[in-house]
Design a protein around this motif. Structure first.
Motif, PDB file in Angstrom:
ATOM      1  N   GLU D  18       0.931  -1.382  -0.046  1.00 22.27           N
ATOM      2  CA  GLU D  18       0.115  -0.112  -0.009  1.00 22.27           C
ATOM      3  C   GLU D  18       0.731   1.319   0.007  1.00 22.27           C
ATOM      4  O   GLU D  18       2.202   1.082   0.422  1.00 22.27           O
ATOM      5  CB  GLU D  18      -0.831   0.090   1.309  1.00 22.27           C
ATOM      6  N   LYS D  20       1.239   4.917   1.374  1.00 20.95           N
ATOM      7  CA  LYS D  20       0.777   5.622   2.505  1.00 20.95           C
ATOM      8  C   LYS D  20       1.741   6.972   2.854  1.00 20.95           C
ATOM      9  O   LYS D  20       2.982   7.028   2.812  1.00 20.95           O
ATOM     10  CB  LYS D  20       0.776   4.903   3.950  1.00 20.95           C
ATOM     11  N   LEU D  34       1.270   2.786  12.160  1.00 26.03           N
ATOM     12  CA  LEU D  34       0.458   1.942  11.723  1.00 26.03           C
ATOM     13  C   LEU D  34      -0.439   1.193  12.764  1.00 26.03           C
ATOM     14  O   LEU D  34      -1.727   1.021  12.462  1.00 26.03           O
ATOM     15  CB  LEU D  34       1.244   0.771  10.915  1.00 26.03           C
TER      16      LEU D  34
END
Lengths: 159, 82, 159, 82
Positions: D18, D20, D34
Motif C-alpha cells: 500500500e 501511505k 500503523l
C-alpha cells in the motif's frame, strides 16, 4: 556394478570405462525414493591445467579390478552408518580420458542437506587416497604418474 | 601365490602379475625374497615408504603382516583416485 | 535472471516459476569453462514427509520480487570472494510446487573440490534464512507457513 | 511511501502492499504509526521478535533505522528459502 539395499539406504557403485549421465543417475534415485529432500553431487572432470607448461593429451586411469569396487562400497557403507542417508551412487571411470571428460560422480540423497554434504565430502576424501586407482598423465613428449598429495592424506584425519 | 603390481611398480617389475612359489611368510619377507631375485625388483622396492600393500585385496599397514594362506598379494604406490 | 562475470567467476542467478534441468545447467558451465575440475551441486526437492500425520498437497513459495534475486547474487559474490571458484549457478523456484518437484539448485565449479563443497554449503545456508522467500504448506484441510528453524540460523555462525 | 507485507504479515494486514503518507522517520516509528491506525496492524505487529524489515530492499537489524528518503519499507517473518 553393484547395488545393495541396506537400512533403506540404497548403495550403488560402478567402476566403468564408459561415460555416465548425472541427470540419469538422479532420476534413478528419484524413482527409488520420491522424496529425498536434498541431493548433493560431486562431479569430477579431467582438467588440462595440472601443469601449466604443458598441454595434457589424455589421462590414463589404472585400477585393481574387484578390489576397487569393494573398497568404494565399504566407504559408502561407512558413510551410511555415520549419517542418515536415503541413497548413495558412486561411479568411477577407468581407462583413457581426455580433458573435459567425466572422471567420478558421487551422489548422496538425504532428508537434511547437512548430512548429504558431509557424506559426499567424506566419500570424496576417501576415494582420493583409499581406493586402488592410479592416474597417469600423458603429454606431447612425456608421461608421468600423478603423485598423491599430502594434503589429501591430511584431509582424512578430519573424519 | 599370485603377486600383482600396479602403476609405476608394474612398470618397474615389467609384468602386471605373476605366479610365484614363495617361501616367505610375511609381506616384508616376500619383498626381501623378490629383491634377491632380480635387479628390477630391487628397483621397484627401493623406497618402501612409497609402497602400499594389499593382501587378498585388503590394505595392510604393517609390513610384518602374515601372508600364510594368502591367495594374492598386491604392491602399488599411494592411490590417486577421485 | 542475472548473469555477471567477475574475476573469471561467472555468477548466474534465476528466481523462476518454471522447472530447471540440472544436466542443462552443468552443460552451461562446461561450455563457459571446459575444465572446472570439480563441480558440487545441491538439488532441493519438495518432500511430503514434513508432517508425518498429513499428506502435503502442495507447497506455495512467496517471495519479494527484485530483492530475492539481488540477495542471492550478493550471497554468491560473498562466496566468490571467500573461495577460488570457476562458476556459480543458483536457481530458486517460486509459486506452487508439488512433492517431488525441484525447489532449488546451487551449482559451484572450482579447481579444488574442497572449495566447491564449502562454497556450496555456504550458499545453501544463507539461502535458507537470508533470502526473502517464504513457504506455505497446503494440506487437505488446512495450510500453514513453514517456521524458520533455530538450527538453520545457528548454521550461519560457522561462516 | 510504499509499504509491503509478505507471508502471514500480508495475510494479517490484508494487502500485499500500500501507498501511505507517513510522518514517522524510523522503522519503529512507522510500526507504531500503523498500529494506531487499525486493529489488523496491531495484530500483524503483536510480536516484533517475529518481524523482519527491509528498507529499500535492504535487510535492517535495528528498528531505529531511519526511513527518511526511503522509497519502500517491507515487513515479513523470518525467511524460509532454500
Amino acid at each position: 556394478m553393484s547395488s545393495y539395499g541396506i537400512n533403506h539406504c540404497e548403495i550403488f557403485v560402478s567402476v566403468q570405462g564408459h561415460d555416465f549421465n548425472l541427470q540419469f543417475e538422479i532420476e534413478s534415485i528419484k524413482n527409488e525414493r520420491k522424496n529425498f529432500g536434498g541431493l548433493v553431487s560431486f562431479l569430477g572432470q579431467v582438467r588440462n591445467d595440472r601443469d601449466t607448461e604443458k598441454e595434457l593429451l589424455f589421462l590414463e586411469l589404472e585400477h585393481y579390478p574387484d578390489m576397487t569396487e569393494r573398497e568404494i562400497i565399504s566407504i559408502c557403507q561407512e558413510a551410511k552408518d555415520r549419517w542418515e542417508l536415503g541413497a548413495i551412487r558412486v561411479i568411477h571411470r577407468v581407462g583413457k580420458l581426455v580433458p573435459g571428460d567425466n572422471i567420478v560422480l558421487a551422489l548422496v540423497a538425504a532428508s537434511h542437506r547437512n548430512e548429504a554434504f558431509k557424506a559426499s565430502e567424506f566419500i570424496m576424501d576417501f576415494l582420493k587416497s583409499r581406493v586402488p586407482i592410479w592416474k597417469k598423465e600423458h603429454f606431447e613428449d612425456n608421461s608421468s604418474w600423478v603423485k598423491s598429495k599430502q594434503s589429501d592424506e591430511e584431509l582424512l584425519s578430519r573424519w | 601365490m599370485k603377486i600383482l603390481y600396479f602403476s609405476w611398480l608394474r612398470e618397474k617389475v615389467g609384468v602386471p602379475n605373476e605366479e610365484k612359489d614363495i617361501k616367505a611368510t610375511t609381506v616384508i619377507g616376500l619383498i626381501e625374497e623378490l629383491v634377491q631375485l632380480e635387479e628390477r625388483y630391487a628397483m621397484a622396492f627401493s623406497d618402501l615408504k612409497s609402497v602400499r600393500v594389499a593382501v587378498d585385496q585388503k590394505l595392510v599397514q604393517d609390513l610384518k603382516t602374515s601372508i600364510e594362506n594368502a591367495r594374492e598379494v598386491a604392491f602399488f604406490p599411494p592411490m590417486t583416485g577421485g
